[in-house]
Design an enzyme around this catalytic site. Structure first.
Site: not given
Length: 550
Positions: A150, A245, A481, A496, A517
């Site tokens: 997030h 958010d 990443q 994932h 999730g």
């Protein structure tokens, strides 16, 4: 009040909490600093200091910096002053000052925000409209949630906005963070963009372990933020806009509406997941009206988007009593009142879902949806020179990758808060070893990185690291990443299917092993985007790498 009485202590241990509210001028501040330092040195007390920045003098600012650096355990409470045109006020009351006269201007503290009537609050809002800008510059406040999945999109939007200028940015920050990675990224953000205002926010006491034993610590942080959200009103008042958010939407949107501040939601997942969040409460209401005995939540047929089978829904949604499900339903009902959505996707990737949301097919009258992805890494937002270079250049991981043939390495990572079991780790290790392929594996053994103390050799089994030495690298370190996936040595990504990972992997074949999730919903987007399904990718994995890796 009953709740806030407990705020005097930490971990409900009965430790007294003393708040210092100093004034200005070194003659006033020095005695405060000395008293606070002495109290801090004796321990057994929590100390917070109300701080107003910028200070009047550079000396005051330097002493505040040294003070908080020397005593990191002291809480800093930033206080934003109401607009006050001191010079104009003096001239109005006293006229122009006589030549050589000394002018001393004093102001008195306003009543507390909580004590004001609604009319008084609106009057303050009218005054504070000027607080939203300096010389007309808009002021945007970000209210992020927790978890790197997030936070990273928030950091990237904040960095881009700060880099382009023309806007003031403030970020509501809750410390300590859940994970060390979050703390490191907050530190990096504020160091790189010193013009961003950090707004420290202290949560109300919340005995999460007693109320929700065994729950995901990040989910519990979301709940703690939601329960403290009503305290955000004084911080929000006067800004030009709020970006929050989705996990906090049901609590932040009403506050913004009450004080007439536009509120946008930065949605960190895909547009298809946004359509599910928006439609899921409607789906439940329809089922209840039909009194349908479906034996569960059932498949969710999102108008204009797709039918998501029950088995592909986020699994907590199958239990309406779970905390995650209750949060999602609350947020789903409230998000239609937002002023707009910023989504980390792009039209070429999700044309159907974006069109359905924008056209009101999912929920009539849905707010505007802006596709702003893929978001650029905030580590390269300030320099175009780094666009084509891995941010981790020179690191052991980057050096190892540089030695591998082009597209020969399988990159294995399952996100920042998705720990796999030790049994699964052993099975993955066995598969990677027997495949003969080169691989880079970023391994997590716990949900929170601060808790990860296991040694690689113990987790992977005796001799594994020795047997794969040279062609395989396993690390528990944080990696960039996005930069890693741009490396020419990476040929396949076993993931994932977290949305940040999906968008970062553009151009790299992705084998999705969805977990919790939104991961299963994201995997459907990967497949619908004319990528490969898992079996096809597995075939590529076995055949395409065989020549290079054996």
């Amino acid at each position: 009040m009953a709740l806030q009485e407990a705020q005097r202590s930490v971990d409900c241990g009965g430790v007294p909490h003393v708040m210092f509210i100093p004034s200005a001028g070194m003659g006033h501040l020095l005695p405060f600093f000395r008293m606070i330092a002495a109290l801090y040195g004796h321990g057994a007390v929590v100390i917070s200091v109300v701080t107003v920045l910028p200070t009047v003098s550079v000396t005051e600012a330097d002493h505040f910096d040294q003070f908080f650096e020397k005593f990191p355990g002291i809480r800093r409470v930033d206080l934003n002053l109401l607009p006050f045109d001191a010079a104009a006020e003096f001239l109005r009351r006293h006229g122009p000052p006589a030549e050589h006269s000394s002018i001393v201007i004093c102001h008195y503290p306003p009543p507390t925000y909580q004590s004001l009537t609604r009319a008084q609050r609106r009057s303050i809002m009218a005054l504070q409209e000027t607080q939203s800008s300096v010389d007309g510059v808009p002021h945007v406040m970000f209210i992020p949630s927790a978890g790197m999945g997030h936070l990273l999109p928030f950091f990237r939007v904040i960095a881009a906005l700060s880099y382009h200028g023309g806007v003031e940015v403030s970020v509501v920050t809750v410390l300590p963070t859940v994970s060390a990675a979050e703390a490191d990224h907050f530190t990096e953000l504020f160091a790189k963009f010193p013009g961003i205002r950090r707004v420290d926010f202290h949560l109300l006491p919340f005995d999460a372990a007693a109320e929700f034993p065994g729950h995901d610590p990040f989910l519990l942080r979301w709940e703690a933020l939601r329960r403290s959200a009503h305290l955000l009103g004084p911080l929000i008042t006067g800004v030009s806009a709020v970006i929050t958010d989705v996990t906090l939407a049901s609590h932040v949107i009403p506050i913004c509406k009450d004080i007439h501040v536009p509120c946008h939601v930065l949605f960190v997942s895909c547009a298809t997941m946004l359509s599910l969040v928006a439609y899921f409460p409607v789906h439940l209401d329809n089922n209840q009206k039909k009194k349908a005995a479906t034996g569960g939540v059932g498949d969710v047929d999102i108008p204009g988007v797709r039918c998501i089978a029950q088995s592909w829904l986020p699994q907590p949604l199958l239990d309406l009593e779970k905390l995650f499900t209750k949060q999602l339903i609350d947020n789903g009902r409230e998000i239609t009142k937002a002023d707009g959505f910023l989504v980390n996707t792009f039209d070429a990737l999700e044309p159907v879902a974006l069109a359905a949301l924008r056209d009101g097919k999912v929920v009539p009258g849905f707010p505007p949806v802006y596709a702003i992805g893929p978001l650029k890494s905030h580590t390269s937002s300030t320099s175009n020179d780094n666009d084509d270079k891995p941010a981790a250049a020179g690191s052991p991981v980057a050096c190892w990758l540089d030695e591998q043939p082009v597209k020969s390495v399988v990159y294995v990572a399952f996100g920042n808060r998705n720990a796999v079991t030790h049994e699964q780790i052993r099975e993955i290790a066995a598969g990677l070893e027997s495949s003969g392929c080169r691989f880079l594996w970023v391994l997590k053994t716990t949900t929170v990185d601060r808790d990860d103390a296991a040694e690689l050799a113990d987790v992977l089994g005796d001799g594994f690291l020795d047997r794969v030495q040279g062609r395989g690298l396993v690390t528990k370190a944080w990696v960039d990443q996005e930069a890693l996936l741009k490396h020419p040595g990476v040929g396949l990504f076993l993931s994932h299917s977290g949305w940040n990972s999906v968008t970062a992997a553009a151009g790299v074949p992705l084998l999705a092993w969805p977990g919790g999730g939104d991961h299963r919903v994201n995997a459907t987007v990967v497949v619908s985007g004319k990528s490969y399904n898992c079996l096809e990718l597995l075939s590529i994995f076995l055949k395409g790498f065989a020549n290079d890796c054996t």
